[in-house]
Write a protein that holds these residues in place. Structure first.
Motif, PDB file in Angstrom:
ATOM      1  N   THR A   1       0.733  -1.202  -0.077  1.00 13.31           N
ATOM      2  CA  THR A   1       0.114   0.047   0.199  1.00 13.31           C
ATOM      3  C   THR A   1       0.815   1.290  -0.094  1.00 13.31           C
ATOM      4  O   THR A   1       0.859   2.269  -0.821  1.00 13.31           O
ATOM      5  N   GLU A   2       1.668   1.460   1.107  1.00 12.59           N
ATOM      6  CA  GLU A   2       2.484   2.532   1.025  1.00 12.59           C
ATOM      7  C   GLU A   2       3.433   2.710  -0.133  1.00 12.59           C
ATOM      8  O   GLU A   2       3.630   3.734  -0.707  1.00 12.59           O
ATOM      9  N   LEU A   3       4.123   1.709  -0.525  1.00 13.17           N
ATOM     10  CA  LEU A   3       4.981   2.063  -1.608  1.00 13.17           C
ATOM     11  C   LEU A   3       4.497   1.749  -2.960  1.00 13.17           C
ATOM     12  O   LEU A   3       4.647   2.740  -3.541  1.00 13.17           O
ATOM     13  N   LEU A   4       3.984   0.652  -3.109  1.00 13.90           N
ATOM     14  CA  LEU A   4       3.479   0.561  -4.361  1.00 13.90           C
ATOM     15  C   LEU A   4       2.331   1.479  -4.880  1.00 13.90           C
ATOM     16  O   LEU A   4       2.194   2.111  -5.947  1.00 13.90           O
ATOM     17  N   ARG A   5       1.296   1.323  -3.830  1.00  9.59           N
ATOM     18  CA  ARG A   5       0.135   2.304  -4.363  1.00  9.59           C
ATOM     19  C   ARG A   5       0.306   3.567  -4.106  1.00  9.59           C
ATOM     20  O   ARG A   5       0.011   4.577  -5.124  1.00  9.59           O
ATOM     21  N   GLU A   6       0.811   4.130  -3.015  1.00 16.50           N
ATOM     22  CA  GLU A   6       0.803   5.502  -2.826  1.00 16.50           C
ATOM     23  C   GLU A   6       2.193   6.200  -3.068  1.00 16.50           C
ATOM     24  O   GLU A   6       2.127   7.141  -3.993  1.00 16.50           O
ATOM     25  N   ARG A   7       3.313   5.545  -3.010  1.00 19.46           N
ATOM     26  CA  ARG A   7       4.683   6.444  -3.396  1.00 19.46           C
ATOM     27  C   ARG A   7       4.828   6.240  -5.119  1.00 19.46           C
ATOM     28  O   ARG A   7       4.977   7.045  -5.725  1.00 19.46           O
ATOM     29  N   MET A   8       4.459   5.000  -5.473  1.00 21.76           N
ATOM     30  CA  MET A   8       4.571   4.687  -6.933  1.00 21.76           C
ATOM     31  C   MET A   8       3.479   5.100  -7.584  1.00 21.76           C
ATOM     32  O   MET A   8       3.580   5.196  -8.924  1.00 21.76           O
ATOM     33  N   GLY A   9       2.390   5.576  -6.985  1.00 23.40           N
ATOM     34  CA  GLY A   9       1.080   5.844  -7.559  1.00 23.40           C
ATOM     35  C   GLY A   9       0.357   4.905  -8.364  1.00 23.40           C
ATOM     36  O   GLY A   9      -0.389   5.299  -9.427  1.00 23.40           O
TER      37      GLY A   9
END
Lengths: 573, 573
Positions: A269-277
């Protein structure tokens, strides 16, 4: 980024979502395996009962990359159509279409593997690789390719990525995987980048245990991060998370247990979804893999997997329904989370146009099949592409003494030393393809494939045999659960045995790992061909004899030239 | 340093040297293999003719470590005696007495391997290890042990050293190997430190190819250099050079080919002889190994090996005589060099007292044999030592959840998951020893040794089977030419399969590599037992049930605790 939905598509998504029961919501978030149904797959009545009880959202069909391509295109297409007509909600059909649709379906076209594409390093070819996979695949009932691989072969010892990725250079891999993905999606097939956060750093295999991507944050962003960002920016519809931990973000120093992406909210969630968009569908890797099993008992694994941000769980089995119903009931899984995932899944279905399938289940966007293939001129076009790629990938890694090309006028009798004909007691008959090609040229071929006693070769020489050339072909099946890509056992003995030759210098030809020089550094000549793909083997022999050029450039650092071999894994305390 | 020779010994050396023909000089510098004679070994007339034609200086007898112990002590003793009486010059008889004389001769006592000795970390035991090896060995006709191993297991992936060395700490290895060597030499057996410049850095095996010790000069001196210096200072009589390159001294950056110590004057003469001050006999490793074959053709290899400073070449075959005669004749080998080597060899023979063997060939320094063993009270003493060491070596590497010791009152039914029962199609029946020990306690034992389907364990659980404990024993034979010490193939599948258990947590028990956690990091409990030595297996089971303590301390960094696993061999470009 993905294209925005049309109004009609958006309406369908919202309308459908509103009308779903809890069980149907849950069903959308799992992918079933057509090969594991508890009854014969073509039993329509049984299928109807099954889907009523277990309204799953998608099915995996065709052979797994881990095994062999299987079945016929027409059969998969009819089966998919039948299910589509039975299911209340439109289904997706996924497959391991990593190297063309032929890597999953026997009657379709198998391409050279991704590493061969990287050796050709041609963006137009990458686009076509995706396009033809999609055309053949959709004709065979597939709408979702579990491809392309976006991993990087940073560790030469990695046993599972080997030829299934686009090399060790992030920019090349980003460029080619994105083009491949566009080709797929432009022709009606959802692509699935895999794996997040990236395989190829560990020496182990997540089929067996949870593996570790041990790069630092900075290293990760300049490698895997770059590939991810590129393919996400260009609109990949889905992303597969692996049973791969990323210690810089979670489970680093001091923790006793790696946290795979498939249960990690920080990664998914944080890296793939949020930071990588990433706004598409997150699909987990298969949940029967060893890398997932160690996380906890079934219920813990499943709920952690869903709650970390996974939209679709791959092969959890139908126990999933009861576990998830209970978890929603007691609040361990929230309805909002469930709806958010299902909305993304429905959006993907709408983008692929499967929401408007006919009542009889027919797929309007699928090309017609004739004898389990595309129509002849198109089929020919796909097969020509496959052969062209084979010709483009062949890489002359080392030619220290100018042994290649061989002179067809003077080379009459050759020796073939069968590295890895036998491994783990399994015989790889496909190595014979290479021998057949040599024989087809009228060459006299002697074969060494028993390495006890070790001195056989020298005995042959002393008895007066003379060869004009010797070949040492190497093959090991793509992630055949060996836990290594290196030559072990009988193959290692073969390396010992081949050095007994004093009158001839073997030419290495790897049809598998590009890193043969790590274990056989004394080879003066090495060709990397990446697979036993039929055209590839034929063209390899042509290239050995100078009839075509070696056009590939190595997509990994295949020749260490002595500067760093032997130095891996040392602990200086 | 070695003890000075007595006047009588010195006289014998000089007198003997003066009387040698060129052919006899050459013969002293090779070691023959008793198992490779071109006739039946007990044919006295044939032996007489053979020694006349090929007056070799020493014979290797007994089983090779690479294979199994073989034969009977009495037979070797009589054979050695017969040869001694035939040979004009006194012979030496060497053997792979790495883990007691029983590691080469079946009727004698096999000790736990060196790594077990390192786990016990007791200098007195090391001395006794050498002493008992010498007593039994000399009684069986041996005068030269190709032991102790002085390598360091710095690279956990090394496939050939594994349990054949004294761990990864140079000071411990120096202390223990020197004590072992003193025990041997004090009791009439020449020791041979091996290998120079040191194995255990590479991930490959010099049986297969030339390997690399890639340490820097500074690192080398603080590790292998320290072990070498210690054992040389304390008077080791011989040193085996390996087919191992040392790039800081020769063949480093820019060169295309590693230079093994066995052909390197810089390693053998400048480093070992001059800088380290070694004045004993330099013996090469076996010349039929892959790591030597790649150097060139037979003649080049042999002459380079001799000229680099080797005193005795191991198993060059009798072609050696003709090649060396020609080389001396045409000046490629100097007579002075030859004499210098032979003098060192004769000095070693004098120190061992074999120059004064009786006319019938009997060895006055050999203890008597009774039924192929030492006399009963001494035999018992040796076997008690072996068992005591087994008890001292057992190492509890990890016991995270306090699973051990098991409660003998409540544990009634157990599961055994056979890691590596099958590898490369070869079945290792010795794993059954462990099962037999469990059964001998009256336990009900279920065995899992087929891993297809992967879910068998879960099926058993679901069918109602309950185990009170589960074990995952691991074994892989000592350098069985696998090119890896890791669990591969079926064993890797077993690691996947064992994670399907949900009601029981397997206890790992390694009877081979101490690094099982590198491939099975999820184990909460791991015991390292180092070998399938019979007492060891019995005592392991006792320790598992708390009847004896785990007393060993790990001689390598066996538990990575998550801080660095997964990070090996990465290239960041």
């Amino acid at each position: 980024m993905q294209r925005p939905l049309s109004n009609e598509e958006q309406d369908w998504v919202e309308r459908t979502l509103e009308g779903l029961s809890l069980r149907e919501l849950i069903g959308q978030t799992m992918q079933d395996h057509a090969g594991r149904l508890p009854f014969k797959g073509d039993d329509e009545a049984a299928l109807r009962r099954y889907l009523e009880q277990y309204p799953v959202g998608s099915f995996f069909i065709g052979g797994e990359v881990i095994q062999k391509a299987a079945g016929k295109a027409g059969d998969y297409r009819s089966w998919a159509g039948m299910l589509q007509s039975i299911s209340r909600l439109p289904l997706l059909f996924s497959g391991d279409l990593e190297f063309g649709a032929g890597s999953a379906v026997r009657s379709l076209t198998a391409f050279p593997p991704l590493l061969a594409l990287a050796a050709a390093d041609d963006e137009d070819m990458a686009y076509e690789y995706g396009k033809y996979t999609a055309m053949e695949g959709r004709a065979a009932g597939f709408t979702w390719a579990l491809a392309p691989g976006t991993d990087l072969l940073l560790n030469w010892m990695n046993p599972v990525i080997t030829t299934r990725c686009l090399g060790d250079d992030a920019r090349r891999a980003a460029r080619l995987s994105a083009a491949l993905m566009r080709g797929m999606q432009d022709y009606g097939m959802a692509a699935c980048a895999k794996h997040f956060p990236g395989d190829g750093v560990d020496y182990r295999d997540q089929h067996i245990i949870t593996t570790i991507n041990s790069l630092s944050e900075e290293e990760w962003f300049s490698t895997y991060g770059e590939v991810s960002r590129t393919i996400i920016d260009q609109g990949v519809m889905s992303y597969m998370t692996g049973h791969i931990a990323l210690p810089w973000i979670e489970g680093g120093a001091g923790s006793t247990k790696p946290v795979p992406a498939t249960v990690s909210e920080r990664i998914t969630t944080e890296l793939l979804r949020e930071r990588m968009g990433f706004d598409g569908v997150v699909l987990s890797d298969a949940l029967d893999m060893g890398g997932f099993l160690a996380w906890g008992d079934y219920e813990k694994r499943i709920i952690d997997c869903f709650n970390c941000g996974t939209d679709v769980l791959l092969w959890p089995g139908v126990r999933y329904f009861a576990v998830m119903e209970q978890a929603v009931a007691d609040g361990r899984v929230s309805r909002e989370r469930l709806s958010a995932s299902v909305r993304r899944i429905l959006e993907m279905k709408a983008r692929l146009g499967v929401h408007s399938a006919g009542a009889a289940g027919e797929d309007g966007a699928a090309l017609p099949l004739l004898d389990d293939k595309l129509r002849p001129e198109l089929d020919r076009e796909v097969r020509q592409f496959s052969r062209a790629l084979a010709g483009r990938c062949l890489t002359l890694v080392r030619n220290r003494t100018g042994q290649l090309p061989l002179n067809p006028q003077t080379v009459r009798r050759v020796l073939v030393i069968m590295l890895n004909k036998v491994t783990e007691g399994r015989r790889y008959e496909r190595m014979n393809l290479f021998v057949e090609q040599l024989k087809a040229r009228g060459l006299q071929v002697d074969i060494l494939d028993e390495f006890e006693p070790l001195t056989t070769l020298r005995q042959w020489e002393l008895s007066g045999v003379h060869w004009d050339a010797a070949f040492a072909p190497y093959f090991l099946p793509l992630h055949g659960m060996m836990n290594t890509a290196r030559p072990v056992g009988e193959a290692a003995k073969a390396i010992w045995a081949m050095q007994h030759a004093e009158t001839v210098t073997p030419i290495g030809v790897s049809f598998a790992s590009p890193y043969l020089l790590q274990d056989i550094p004394f080879l003066d000549t090495l060709v990397n061909a990446y697979s036993l793909h039929e055209d590839t083997v034929e063209l390899t022999v042509q290239a050995l004899f100078g009839e075509i050029q070696f056009q590939g450039s190595s997509p990994v650092h295949a020749d260490t030239q002595g500067e760093d071999y032997g130095s891996r894994g040392i602990r200086m305390s």
